[in-house]
Design a protein around this motif. Structure first.
Motif, short mmCIF file in Angstrom:
data_model
loop_
_atom_site.label_atom_id
_atom_site.label_comp_id
_atom_site.label_asym_id
_atom_site.label_seq_id
_atom_site.Cartn_x
_atom_site.Cartn_y
_atom_site.Cartn_z
N LEU A 98 38.67 51.37 49.48
CA LEU A 98 39.30 50.22 48.82
C LEU A 98 40.81 50.20 49.07
N SER A 99 41.43 51.36 49.08
CA SER A 99 42.87 51.42 49.36
C SER A 99 43.15 50.97 50.79
N ALA A 100 42.32 51.41 51.73
CA ALA A 100 42.51 51.02 53.12
C ALA A 100 42.33 49.51 53.29
N ALA A 101 41.32 48.95 52.60
CA ALA A 101 41.09 47.51 52.69
C ALA A 101 42.26 46.73 52.10
N ALA A 102 42.80 47.20 50.97
CA ALA A 102 43.93 46.51 50.35
C ALA A 102 45.17 46.59 51.24
N LEU A 103 45.40 47.74 51.85
CA LEU A 103 46.55 47.89 52.75
C LEU A 103 46.42 46.96 53.95
N GLU A 104 45.22 46.84 54.50
CA GLU A 104 45.02 45.94 55.63
C GLU A 104 45.27 44.49 55.21
N ALA A 105 44.89 44.15 53.97
CA ALA A 105 45.07 42.78 53.47
C ALA A 105 46.53 42.45 53.20
N THR A 106 47.41 43.46 53.13
CA THR A 106 48.83 43.17 52.88
C THR A 106 49.47 42.45 54.07
N SER A 197 46.17 51.85 40.42
CA SER A 197 44.74 52.17 40.44
C SER A 197 44.18 51.82 41.81
N PRO A 198 43.71 52.80 42.58
CA PRO A 198 43.15 52.49 43.90
C PRO A 198 41.84 51.73 43.82
N LEU A 199 41.24 51.66 42.63
CA LEU A 199 39.98 50.93 42.45
C LEU A 199 40.22 49.47 42.08
N ALA A 200 41.50 49.08 41.93
CA ALA A 200 41.79 47.70 41.52
C ALA A 200 42.94 47.11 42.34
N LEU A 201 43.12 47.59 43.55
CA LEU A 201 44.21 47.08 44.39
C LEU A 201 43.80 45.79 45.09
N ASN A 202 44.77 44.91 45.30
CA ASN A 202 44.55 43.75 46.16
C ASN A 202 45.76 43.61 47.08
N GLY A 203 45.57 42.85 48.15
CA GLY A 203 46.59 42.76 49.18
C GLY A 203 47.92 42.23 48.69
N ARG A 204 47.89 41.18 47.85
CA ARG A 204 49.15 40.57 47.39
C ARG A 204 49.96 41.53 46.55
N ASP A 205 49.31 42.13 45.54
CA ASP A 205 50.03 43.02 44.65
C ASP A 205 50.52 44.26 45.38
N LEU A 206 49.69 44.79 46.27
CA LEU A 206 50.09 45.99 46.99
C LEU A 206 51.24 45.69 47.94
#
Length: 274
Positions: A98-106, A197-206
């Protein structure tokens, strides 16, 4: 005095984030766990004031099995740091994916705009265990977002986690570790900027968190302007618009300004009549 209040406020914010329920605690199998309530109470994230990672600490990188320091891994960039158990059978796997997916979405570029680092909590887990976790969660093929997985001695891991206020407890009865599911965002200098929380990350916030932690070195002008209109909600672990608050303050200022103008005009009229 202002800097002291700022430090205390930043510390309170990070602790509130850690205790708000967004950070799940990864516990061993309850049927076999032998940890006491007193031991489990130590499983938390509570960074001390002005907490920072000792960047001169040496670890071994799983890929290539070469010695590196945290400073070399950070490379002058903000870093998303995940303390993990490389043989964890609970939530470490989704934490990583999930962390990797959120980082890619940034939309930011790994290795240029930020660093993504895993640190193994169990010194008995070597580089092979770290590589197995990476392959299982992210696949063997090259990925645009692939963390640098580090393994270290017990002394290095203890020094790092103590400096960050990251509490975990090994459970010898189950050969596992009770630890918080937390992502620690570091500034380029190693200072703790956010607990996420790595279980609740999203691209915008990260993205906003990385831009903020980068202190002007990461992201675009638009990102830095967005931070003027957004604020970090410690209870929810996300960035929320501050537009309503800004409008409320502006409204109060407008009312006060009109009141002051009326008062000045009334006084001017009395002076002229006199």
């Amino acid at each position: 005095m202002r800097s002291g209040r700022s430090t205390r406020g930043r510390t309170a914010l990070m602790r509130a984030t850690a205790l708000a329920g967004a950070l799940q605690v990864l516990l061993p199998n309850p049927a076999a766990a032998r940890l006491t309530q007193m031991e489990l109470a130590r499983v938390a994230v509570a960074p001390p004031p002005d907490a920072r990672a000792p960047l001169d600490l040496a670890f071994t990188e799983a890929d290539g099995e070469r010695a590196v320091t945290l400073a070399a891994v950070a490379g002058g960039r903000p870093v998303l740091l995940l303390p993990v158990d490389y043989t964890c059978g609970n939530v470490c796997d989704p934490m990583l994916s999930l962390s990797a997916a959120a980082l890619e979405a940034t939309g930011l570029v790994a290795g240029r705009d930020y660093g993504f680092v895993l640190v193994g909590l169990d010194p008995r887990d070597g580089a092979a265990a770290a590589r197995r976790m990476l392959a299982a969660d992210l696949g063997a093929a090259p990925s645009p977002v692939r963390p640098r997985a580090l393994v270290g001695t017990a002394a290095a891991v203890d020094t790092l986690t103590r400096a960050l206020g990251y509490g975990y407890v090994p459970d010898p009865g189950t050969d596992s570790i009770a630890h918080p599911a937390a992502a620690i965002l570091l500034t380029p200098e190693g200072r703790v900027a956010r607990i996420l929380s790595p279980l609740a990350l999203n691209g915008r916030d990260l993205r906003l968190a990385l831009v903020e932690a980068g202190e002007g070195r990461t992201g675009s002008l638009g990102d830095r302007l967005a931070l003027l209109c957004y604020g970090f909600d410690a209870a929810r672990g996300i960035y929320t618009p501050l537009v309503r608050r800004i409008l409320a303050v502006a409204g109060v200022a407008t009312v006060l300004g009109i009141g002051l103008l009326v008062l000045l005009l009334a006084r001017a009229g009395r002076v002229r009549r006199a």
